[in-house]
Design an enzyme around this catalytic site. Structure first.
Site, mmCIF file in Angstrom:
data_model
loop_
_atom_site.group_PDB
_atom_site.id
_atom_site.type_symbol
_atom_site.label_atom_id
_atom_site.label_comp_id
_atom_site.label_asym_id
_atom_site.label_seq_id
_atom_site.Cartn_x
_atom_site.Cartn_y
_atom_site.Cartn_z
ATOM 1 N N ASP A 148 0.876 -1.393 0.031
ATOM 2 C CA ASP A 148 -0.301 0.042 -0.071
ATOM 3 C C ASP A 148 0.939 1.329 0.188
ATOM 4 O O ASP A 148 0.892 2.019 1.053
ATOM 5 C CB ASP A 148 -1.015 -0.012 1.203
ATOM 6 C CG ASP A 148 -1.933 -1.245 0.968
ATOM 7 O OD1 ASP A 148 -2.174 -1.693 -0.255
ATOM 8 O OD2 ASP A 148 -2.533 -1.710 2.178
ATOM 9 N N LYS A 164 0.271 -7.920 -3.212
ATOM 10 C CA LYS A 164 -1.115 -7.450 -3.289
ATOM 11 C C LYS A 164 -0.953 -6.002 -3.382
ATOM 12 O O LYS A 164 -0.303 -5.108 -2.826
ATOM 13 C CB LYS A 164 -1.798 -7.677 -1.859
ATOM 14 C CG LYS A 164 -3.301 -7.431 -1.989
ATOM 15 C CD LYS A 164 -4.166 -7.846 -0.794
ATOM 16 C CE LYS A 164 -4.024 -6.679 0.638
ATOM 17 N NZ LYS A 164 -4.726 -5.460 0.071
ATOM 18 N N HIS A 187 -3.066 -2.027 -4.293
ATOM 19 C CA HIS A 187 -4.333 -1.216 -4.435
ATOM 20 C C HIS A 187 -3.781 -0.355 -5.637
ATOM 21 O O HIS A 187 -3.406 0.724 -5.120
ATOM 22 C CB HIS A 187 -4.833 -0.666 -3.302
ATOM 23 C CG HIS A 187 -5.393 -1.483 -2.246
ATOM 24 N ND1 HIS A 187 -6.672 -1.846 -2.501
ATOM 25 C CD2 HIS A 187 -5.019 -1.692 -0.821
ATOM 26 C CE1 HIS A 187 -7.083 -2.438 -1.427
ATOM 27 N NE2 HIS A 187 -6.342 -2.623 -0.573
ATOM 28 N N LYS A 229 -11.302 -5.327 -5.168
ATOM 29 C CA LYS A 229 -12.923 -5.511 -4.393
ATOM 30 C C LYS A 229 -13.827 -5.195 -5.472
ATOM 31 O O LYS A 229 -14.819 -4.256 -5.098
ATOM 32 C CB LYS A 229 -12.945 -4.906 -3.012
ATOM 33 C CG LYS A 229 -11.980 -5.440 -1.994
ATOM 34 C CD LYS A 229 -12.183 -4.944 -0.860
ATOM 35 C CE LYS A 229 -11.234 -5.478 0.386
ATOM 36 N NZ LYS A 229 -9.853 -4.763 -0.080
ATOM 37 N N ASP A 250 -19.833 -4.677 -8.303
ATOM 38 C CA ASP A 250 -21.176 -4.018 -8.869
ATOM 39 C C ASP A 250 -21.700 -5.044 -9.844
ATOM 40 O O ASP A 250 -21.340 -6.238 -9.772
ATOM 41 C CB ASP A 250 -20.563 -2.706 -9.781
ATOM 42 C CG ASP A 250 -21.749 -1.847 -9.685
ATOM 43 O OD1 ASP A 250 -23.079 -1.994 -10.081
ATOM 44 O OD2 ASP A 250 -21.123 -0.576 -9.859
ATOM 45 N N SER A 299 -11.781 -8.171 8.032
ATOM 46 C CA SER A 299 -10.954 -8.092 9.375
ATOM 47 C C SER A 299 -11.256 -6.815 10.106
ATOM 48 O O SER A 299 -10.963 -6.835 11.358
ATOM 49 C CB SER A 299 -9.245 -7.738 9.049
ATOM 50 O OG SER A 299 -9.095 -6.751 8.121
ATOM 51 N N GLN A 306 -9.052 -1.465 11.640
ATOM 52 C CA GLN A 306 -8.504 -2.699 11.474
ATOM 53 C C GLN A 306 -7.904 -3.497 12.651
ATOM 54 O O GLN A 306 -7.708 -2.893 13.820
ATOM 55 C CB GLN A 306 -7.160 -2.401 10.718
ATOM 56 C CG GLN A 306 -6.194 -3.461 10.492
ATOM 57 C CD GLN A 306 -6.511 -4.595 9.336
ATOM 58 O OE1 GLN A 306 -8.130 -4.815 9.395
ATOM 59 N NE2 GLN A 306 -5.947 -4.491 8.254
ATOM 60 N N GLN A 307 -8.240 -4.876 12.709
ATOM 61 C CA GLN A 307 -8.009 -5.688 13.893
ATOM 62 C C GLN A 307 -6.764 -6.608 13.437
ATOM 63 O O GLN A 307 -7.014 -7.405 12.636
ATOM 64 C CB GLN A 307 -9.035 -6.333 14.155
ATOM 65 C CG GLN A 307 -10.329 -5.343 14.605
ATOM 66 C CD GLN A 307 -11.736 -6.067 14.926
ATOM 67 O OE1 GLN A 307 -12.101 -6.177 15.945
ATOM 68 N NE2 GLN A 307 -12.209 -6.721 13.983
ATOM 69 N N TYR A 308 -5.759 -6.709 14.323
ATOM 70 C CA TYR A 308 -4.866 -7.630 13.893
ATOM 71 C C TYR A 308 -4.498 -8.697 14.683
ATOM 72 O O TYR A 308 -4.862 -8.898 15.938
ATOM 73 C CB TYR A 308 -3.332 -6.728 14.160
ATOM 74 C CG TYR A 308 -3.163 -5.969 12.961
ATOM 75 C CD1 TYR A 308 -2.930 -6.021 11.805
ATOM 76 C CD2 TYR A 308 -3.036 -4.398 13.586
ATOM 77 C CE1 TYR A 308 -2.654 -5.055 10.922
ATOM 78 C CE2 TYR A 308 -2.851 -3.375 12.554
ATOM 79 C CZ TYR A 308 -2.748 -3.671 11.302
ATOM 80 O OH TYR A 308 -2.455 -2.736 10.396
ATOM 81 N N GLY A 329 0.647 -6.055 5.398
ATOM 82 C CA GLY A 329 0.986 -4.702 5.102
ATOM 83 C C GLY A 329 1.843 -3.781 5.587
ATOM 84 O O GLY A 329 2.894 -4.001 6.020
HETATM 85 P P1 5BU Z 1 -2.260 -3.740 7.027
HETATM 86 O O1 5BU Z 1 -1.417 -2.598 6.775
HETATM 87 O O2 5BU Z 1 -1.698 -4.839 7.366
HETATM 88 O O3 5BU Z 1 -3.290 -3.419 7.993
HETATM 89 O O4 5BU Z 1 -2.963 -3.911 5.516
HETATM 90 C C1 5BU Z 1 -3.838 -4.776 5.263
HETATM 91 C C2 5BU Z 1 -4.315 -4.817 3.716
HETATM 92 O O5 5BU Z 1 -5.423 -5.964 3.540
HETATM 93 C C3 5BU Z 1 -4.900 -3.290 3.294
HETATM 94 O O6 5BU Z 1 -4.443 -3.388 2.111
HETATM 95 C C4 5BU Z 1 -6.193 -3.783 3.212
HETATM 96 O O7 5BU Z 1 -6.866 -3.072 2.156
HETATM 97 C C5 5BU Z 1 -6.349 -5.155 3.091
HETATM 98 N N1 5BU Z 1 -7.559 -5.645 3.721
HETATM 99 C C6 5BU Z 1 -7.679 -5.704 4.779
HETATM 100 O O8 5BU Z 1 -6.965 -5.169 5.862
HETATM 101 N N2 5BU Z 1 -9.012 -6.244 5.590
HETATM 102 C C7 5BU Z 1 -10.026 -7.043 4.798
HETATM 103 O O9 5BU Z 1 -10.814 -7.573 5.375
HETATM 104 C C8 5BU Z 1 -9.713 -7.197 3.364
HETATM 105 C C9 5BU Z 1 -8.646 -6.508 2.674
HETATM 106 BR BR1 5BU Z 1 -11.124 -7.963 2.093
#
Ligand code: 5BU
Length: 426
Positions: free
Chosen positions: A204, A226, A228, A259, A262, A317, A375-377, A395
């Protein structure tokens, strides 16, 4: 306990958590031998982080425990130490409860010596009038009746802890090759097995220069990159050609995380046209299941004989994601109906027991639990062993690291080790 130790020249001692720890501490200080501590918590820890203390590979380590029953706790500790390449085969325990633990451990190549067995302890206590005949007999009966123990290995433990891993997750990537006729799934299984990596880096970044530089650096450690592509400020066909060359050189696939979501007619134009002409360069794309079958049909209409595939976004996620169980089931059904194009799912759990489908799990980081924006890790280990990920998508854990190459290598190693552990489960 020290007096009954099975061998000599121990360079380390390690107590089995928790009651073994104070005993090991006393032995460590009295005998002046450094001590290791193995954590008991297993969730989310990599093997290395499970153990505290200084050690070198090959050092001889004596394991210390108070009581041995089935031998499972001792075995867990020995197993972790051996994974760190320590010579940990000798164990001292104070009490052998005679529930077959010593025999179980001996069968795993571990030497156990104890200070007393339960029967010996009862004899001593009776001799000193500390217990009466009735207690002596009831304990003896209990010991005789409870010999049927076995060591709980990590595999059995996964099941016993309620971790739902579908059967297909216990198969190796190599053995799953034969389950699919999708050329790209086939290729990805092969890349992952031969290159020993199930890591996908989420690149990204905002400039093509950064993208190419990152791909060059992490290329040797990944099975997929991957993108974008719409984040880039300077997208060009030339740069995409460079990316394709790098993918060829380092043997990884390109996944454009577009993603698509449509109606079929619209996604067909978005896929094979516009500024990005994604079908021309991305091996794989991500697709939402929301529009229904039409989205897949529309995308397929743009493929024109190229080897292309898609990954269905079954589960996200992010916090509060609306990907309900019903939606997940719908995605699985859609995948089963389009195995020529769908090669797996983006998911946070095992959503299909069909070994042909590959599970890609984003939201993976070693250090953080979230990013403040939903975002959840989870750790690579938890993603693979608990959630059933085949491929982890990382990422910022890599792109924002001080040294992305070292970070990529670390994620590669942790993820592949967790996968190997999973497929070794009996
Ligand atoms: P991160 O920097 O590790 O948080 O990036 C995660 C990548 O995975 C990021 O490009 C998101 O667009 C992508 N992603 C995600 O985080 N969660 C999802 O459920 C999906 C894609 Br689908």
């Amino acid at each position: 306990m020290w007096a009954v130790r099975p061998g000599s020249d121990y360079k380390l001692v390690c107590g089995v958590a928790y009651t073994g720890l104070p005993i090991a501490t006393v032995i460590s200080t009295k005998q002046d031998i450094p001590m290791l501590i193995r954590r008991k918590e297993s969730k989310g820890y990599g093997t290395k982080k499970m153990v505290e203390g200084n050690y070198e590979e090959g050092q001889k380590c004596l394991v210390i425990e108070d009581v041995v029953v089935s031998g499972s706790s001792v075995y867990e500790t020995v197993e972790t130490l051996q994974e760190l390449k320590l010579d940990a085969r000798d164990v001292i325990v104070f009490l052998d409860r005679e529930h077959n633990g010593v025999a179980n451990l001996t069968a795993m190549g571990i030497t156990v010596t104890s200070v007393v067995s339960m029967t010996e302890l009862m004899v001593i206590l009776q001799k000193h009038n500390c217990i009466n005949q009735e207690i002596f007999e009831s304990v003896s009966d209990f010991v005789a009746a409870c010999k049927d123990t076995s060591i709980i290995t990590r595999g059995k433990c996964l099941a016993q802890n309620g971790i739902q891993l579908m059967d297909c997750k216990l198969l190796s990537f190599e053995s799953r090759i034969s389950s699919t006729n999708h050329p790209l799934a086939n290729e990805l299984f092969k890349i992952m097995s031969t290159k020993k990596t199930n890591l996908c880096v989420a690149a990204d970044v905002t400039t093509s220069e950064e993208l190419i530089s990152l791909a060059e650096k992490v290329g040797p450690h990944i099975s997929l990159l991957k993108t974008h592509v719409d984040i880039l400020v300077d997208f060009s066909k030339e740069k995409v050609d460079m990316l394709k060359d790098l993918a060829k050189e380092h043997n990884f696939l390109l996944l454009e995380d577009r993603k698509f979501g449509d109606i079929g007619n619209t996604v067909a134009s978005q896929y094979s046209g516009g500024t990005f002409n994604i079908v021309n360069w991305a091996d794989l794309i991500t697709v939402h299941g929301i529009p229904g079958d039409g989205v897949i049909k529309g995308l397929i209409s743009g493929v024109n004989g190229r080897h292309r595939g898609c990954v269905l976004v079954s589960e996200m996620s992010s916090l509060g994601a609306l990907t309900s169980q019903e939606y997940i089931k719908g995605c699985s059904k859609m995948a089963e109906n389009h195995t020529d194009f769908v090669m797996g799912f983006v998911a946070q759990s095992s959503v299909s027991n069909n070994p042909r489908f590959i599970q890609f799990t984003p939201g993976v980081q070693l250090e953080k639990s979230g990013d403040g924006l939903g975002q959840q890790y989870v750790t690579p280990r938890a993603a693979i062993l608990e959630r059933g990920a085949d491929v982890i998508i990382v990422g910022r854990g890599i792109t924002k690291a001080d040294d992305p190459v070292t970070a990529a290598k670390k994620y590669q190693e942790e993820a592949f080790a967790a996968y190997e552990e999973r497929v070794s489960v009996q």
